[in-house]
Design a protein around this motif. Structure first.
Motif, PDB file in Angstrom:
ATOM      1  N   VAL A  27      49.718-116.359 -13.102  1.00  0.00           N
ATOM      2  CA  VAL A  27      48.575-116.179 -12.182  1.00  0.00           C
ATOM      3  C   VAL A  27      47.375-116.807 -12.530  1.00  0.00           C
ATOM      4  O   VAL A  27      46.695-117.388 -11.923  1.00  0.00           O
ATOM      5  CB  VAL A  27      48.290-114.597 -12.453  1.00  0.00           C
ATOM      6  N   ALA A  28      47.138-117.061 -13.953  1.00  0.00           N
ATOM      7  CA  ALA A  28      46.083-117.764 -14.454  1.00  0.00           C
ATOM      8  C   ALA A  28      46.244-119.257 -13.670  1.00  0.00           C
ATOM      9  O   ALA A  28      45.308-120.007 -13.499  1.00  0.00           O
ATOM     10  CB  ALA A  28      46.152-118.003 -15.702  1.00  0.00           C
ATOM     11  N   SER A  29      47.219-119.883 -13.759  1.00  0.00           N
ATOM     12  CA  SER A  29      47.511-121.381 -13.180  1.00  0.00           C
ATOM     13  C   SER A  29      47.220-121.438 -11.789  1.00  0.00           C
ATOM     14  O   SER A  29      46.793-122.206 -11.217  1.00  0.00           O
ATOM     15  CB  SER A  29      48.855-121.966 -13.626  1.00  0.00           C
ATOM     16  N   LEU A  66      45.219-119.326 -10.224  1.00  0.00           N
ATOM     17  CA  LEU A  66      43.652-119.230 -10.081  1.00  0.00           C
ATOM     18  C   LEU A  66      42.890-120.047 -10.625  1.00  0.00           C
ATOM     19  O   LEU A  66      41.743-120.121 -10.413  1.00  0.00           O
ATOM     20  CB  LEU A  66      43.479-117.727 -10.610  1.00  0.00           C
ATOM     21  N   GLY A  67      43.628-121.321 -11.251  1.00  0.00           N
ATOM     22  CA  GLY A  67      43.006-122.358 -11.781  1.00  0.00           C
ATOM     23  C   GLY A  67      42.264-122.326 -12.867  1.00  0.00           C
ATOM     24  O   GLY A  67      41.287-122.923 -13.667  1.00  0.00           O
ATOM     25  N   GLU A  68      42.459-121.022 -13.786  1.00  0.00           N
ATOM     26  CA  GLU A  68      41.711-120.987 -15.118  1.00  0.00           C
ATOM     27  C   GLU A  68      42.370-121.793 -16.088  1.00  0.00           C
ATOM     28  O   GLU A  68      41.537-121.596 -17.251  1.00  0.00           O
ATOM     29  CB  GLU A  68      42.247-119.162 -15.543  1.00  0.00           C
ATOM     30  N   LEU A  69      43.546-122.214 -16.202  1.00  0.00           N
ATOM     31  CA  LEU A  69      43.870-123.079 -17.130  1.00  0.00           C
ATOM     32  C   LEU A  69      43.493-124.573 -17.319  1.00  0.00           C
ATOM     33  O   LEU A  69      44.130-125.595 -17.625  1.00  0.00           O
ATOM     34  CB  LEU A  69      45.626-122.940 -17.101  1.00  0.00           C
ATOM     35  N   ASN A  70      42.140-124.781 -16.886  1.00  0.00           N
ATOM     36  CA  ASN A  70      41.482-126.177 -16.713  1.00  0.00           C
ATOM     37  C   ASN A  70      40.912-126.345 -18.322  1.00  0.00           C
ATOM     38  O   ASN A  70      39.791-126.942 -17.853  1.00  0.00           O
ATOM     39  CB  ASN A  70      40.614-126.211 -15.627  1.00  0.00           C
ATOM     40  N   PHE A  71      41.729-126.085 -19.488  1.00  0.00           N
ATOM     41  CA  PHE A  71      41.002-126.457 -20.656  1.00  0.00           C
ATOM     42  C   PHE A  71      41.508-127.787 -21.247  1.00  0.00           C
ATOM     43  O   PHE A  71      42.683-128.062 -20.735  1.00  0.00           O
ATOM     44  CB  PHE A  71      41.044-125.272 -21.604  1.00  0.00           C
ATOM     45  N   SER A  72      41.111-128.250 -22.424  1.00  0.00           N
ATOM     46  CA  SER A  72      41.676-129.364 -23.005  1.00  0.00           C
ATOM     47  C   SER A  72      42.400-128.936 -24.220  1.00  0.00           C
ATOM     48  O   SER A  72      43.240-129.394 -25.018  1.00  0.00           O
ATOM     49  CB  SER A  72      40.798-130.571 -23.426  1.00  0.00           C
ATOM     50  N   ASP A  73      41.858-127.674 -24.682  1.00  0.00           N
ATOM     51  CA  ASP A  73      42.469-127.123 -25.896  1.00  0.00           C
ATOM     52  C   ASP A  73      43.194-125.526 -25.816  1.00  0.00           C
ATOM     53  O   ASP A  73      42.016-124.674 -25.195  1.00  0.00           O
ATOM     54  CB  ASP A  73      41.622-126.947 -27.060  1.00  0.00           C
ATOM     55  N   GLY A  74      44.171-125.369 -25.632  1.00  0.00           N
ATOM     56  CA  GLY A  74      44.729-124.010 -25.119  1.00  0.00           C
ATOM     57  C   GLY A  74      44.943-122.887 -26.002  1.00  0.00           C
ATOM     58  O   GLY A  74      44.983-121.757 -25.657  1.00  0.00           O
ATOM     59  N   GLY A 111      48.196-132.397 -11.510  1.00  0.00           N
ATOM     60  CA  GLY A 111      48.639-131.594 -12.633  1.00  0.00           C
ATOM     61  C   GLY A 111      48.844-130.157 -12.190  1.00  0.00           C
ATOM     62  O   GLY A 111      49.723-129.365 -12.750  1.00  0.00           O
ATOM     63  N   ARG A 112      47.805-129.402 -11.736  1.00  0.00           N
ATOM     64  CA  ARG A 112      47.603-127.981 -11.305  1.00  0.00           C
ATOM     65  C   ARG A 112      48.749-127.498 -10.536  1.00  0.00           C
ATOM     66  O   ARG A 112      49.381-126.549 -10.744  1.00  0.00           O
ATOM     67  CB  ARG A 112      46.468-127.839 -10.376  1.00  0.00           C
TER      68      ARG A 112
END
Lengths: 487, 40
Positions: free
Chosen positions: A114-116, A118-126, A306-307
């Motif tokens: 769901v997060a991917s 919605l584009g929520e996983l746009n970080f460099s450190d997870g 990547g998304r």
């Protein structure tokens, strides 16, 4: 008397068996185990134990389910005699205990899917994102609830309209997603170093005993052999269904998925983070989630499109989790149905119980890790019990009467007897001694403590309790399963 | 990609993916024949 459903087609059965075998472990555990065990050299023991542990146990399970037409408890009662139903109880409980926390894992996959999207996983450190998700407590719980709800609904629909229909879509889609991911990863600049690492074999590595034990462990956990899951699905096969060939397809199909996932993961990591590739792949992270939930989302952000691949990855992970979860729920449901309840009532009991007993794992990672340790290792005992069932029945008789039956395109010879009678018990012994010795050397002061999460004591206590409960319930369970008076 | 890794890739690919495709192919062929026999 309940009229049992039958798989509508052979392909339905094969795809369902593949769904049972291919799980999240193929995608997140296999690449990590390759990385920590000499890369390409690991593939040799991994392939060997496919033939010496996984496929023989799948054949045994298939034959037991097809012969008895009952879940694990009834199957052990049929094959070994009425005094041994408790062993089937242990096998069934072990897989069910895994269901409690596996549903939590599927919840994590759903959350990240769901997060991917919605584009929520746009970080460099997870790590902060993961810690926040787990720290909220209510989120893992809600996603665990939805996982059990989806899984239970599919089981409620029945074998043909639920399990078979869903797997007919899930498994081809999963393989397509894995192929897309593998093609994309090997076309990344620098991916060849990942392929070199994954396929370069050094024969001297084979002198390390750990590579063999890890190959056997991966083979035992990944294929679903010895869990009692294929035994349960075999209850619904046609009378003339092929036992050996279907088991071989399941074993090879599972390893095919692992190899595709391994190539995708290893190549992406080597291509995008060449300097720290080995460190990243080997990281276990909390509850072994390191690469999948902490590093992978960040790595995808470095890729072109990547998304899209982030969504593909978590979709594949969710499909793999769901197809395995429904097999586990069906195993528990079948055992409850065998004591005389309808499918509707059985799935209500199983669904609600699994949600409730999964809550501690959803809320506390330490509890999750304890359950993963106890019942992951407990599966090896289950595998041994299945081999013991064939040994008690008579291995030659088992092969002649229950395995090489009418409808088989492939039959097994005397070598099969040797594997079941000698090799599987020996492999079990090596594995259990090794894992316990790892636990003892890792925690020399607390290894005996039953309340320490990764101890030998916690395994002995929890397995022991389940043994006692099922031994005490044995007569009642046999009476309910076979509708007769047990002397 | 190094030659030894290419050779190993081909070998493992043939065993695992080849094993899967061949065994599934045999099952598919037998299933087709069974259906034809039933129709006749």
């Amino acid at each position: 008397m309940e009229k049992k459903e039958v798989f509508s087609s052979r392909w339905g059965l094969i795809l369902t068996a593949l769904g049972m075998a291919v799980g999240t472990g193929n995608i997140w555990r296999f690449p990590r185990i390759i990385a920590t065990n000499h890369g390409g050299s690991f593939l040799i023991p991994w392939v060997i134990f496919l033939f010496l542990w996984s496929i023989p146990l799948l054949v045994l399970e298939f034959a037991m389910g097809k012969e008895s037409r009952k879940g694990t408890i009834g199957a052990f009662g049929t094959i070994m005699g009425r005094g041994f139903g408790w062993m089937g109880g242990y096998v069934g409980f072990c897989a069910t205990a895994i269901t409690f926390y596996y549903s939590v894992v599927m919840g994590w996959c759903l959350k990240y899917l769901v997060a991917s999207i919605l584009g929520e996983l746009n970080f460099s450190d997870g790590l902060p994102y993961w810690n926040h998700f787990i720290g909220t407590k209510y989120q893992p719980l809600i996603f665990h609830f939805f996982s059990m709800l989806i899984g239970s609904y599919i089981i409620y629909r029945g074998v043909v309209r639920g399990i078979e229909k869903v797997n007919k879509y899930l498994i081809p889609s999963l393989f397509i997603l894995l192929v897309i991911a593998a093609i994309r990863s090997i076309t990344l600049p620098g991916a060849s170093s990942g392929l070199n690492f994954m396929f370069k074999v050094k024969l001297s590595d084979l002198l390390d005993y750990k590579i063999w034990l890890q190959g056997l462990t991966q083979s035992a956990w990944s294929t679903g052999a010895g869990w009692g899951l294929l035994l349960t699905y075999a209850v619904y096969v046609k009378k003339k269904e092929d036992i050996v060939l279907n088991s071989i397809i399941t074993g090879f199909g599972n390893n095919s998925a692992s190899l595709l996932a391994g190539i995708s993961v290893v190549c992406i990591v080597f291509a995008l983070r060449p300097a720290e590739a080995m460190d990243l792949i080997q990281q276990t992270g909390p509850a072994n989630t390191g690469l999948s939930f902490i590093w992978f989302p960040a790595l995808f952000n470095q890729m072109v499109f990547g998304r899209i691949f982030q969504v593909i990855f978590f979709l594949a992970l969710s499909f793999a989790a769901l197809s395995s979860l429904i097999a586990q729920i069906e195993l528990a449901t079948r055992n409850v149905m065998d004591i005389g309840l309808s499918r509707k009532n059985s799935i209500m009991i199983v669904g609600i119980s699994a949600f409730i007993f999964g809550i501690p794992s959803a809320l506390y990672i330490r509890f999750f890790e304890n359950q993963d340790w106890v019942w992951g290792l407990g599966l090896l005992v289950s595998g041994m019990f299945i081999a013991l069932a064939a040994i008690k029945y008579g291995v030659v008789k088992f092969r002649d009467n229950l395995v090489n039956t009418i409808g088989n395109e492939v039959t097994v010879g005397k070598w099969f007897d040797f594997i079941v009678k000698f090799l599987i018990p020996l492999e079990f012994l090596f594995l259990i001694v090794w894992w316990f010795s790892v636990a003892i050397s890792g925690n020399p002061r607390t290894w005996w403590n039953p309340f320490f999460p990764g101890s030998v004591g916690t395994c002995v206590l929890q397995w022991g309790l389940i043994f006692i409960i099922f031994i005490l319930l044995n007569n009642w369970l046999m009476k309910r399963n076979f509708n007769f008076k047990v002397e | 990609m190094e030659t030894s890794a290419i050779v190993s890739f081909i070998i493992f690919g043939c065993i695992i993916w080849g094993g899967f495709v061949v065994s599934a192919g045999i099952a598919m062929k037998k299933e087709k024949r069974k259906k034809e026999n039933e129709e006749n």
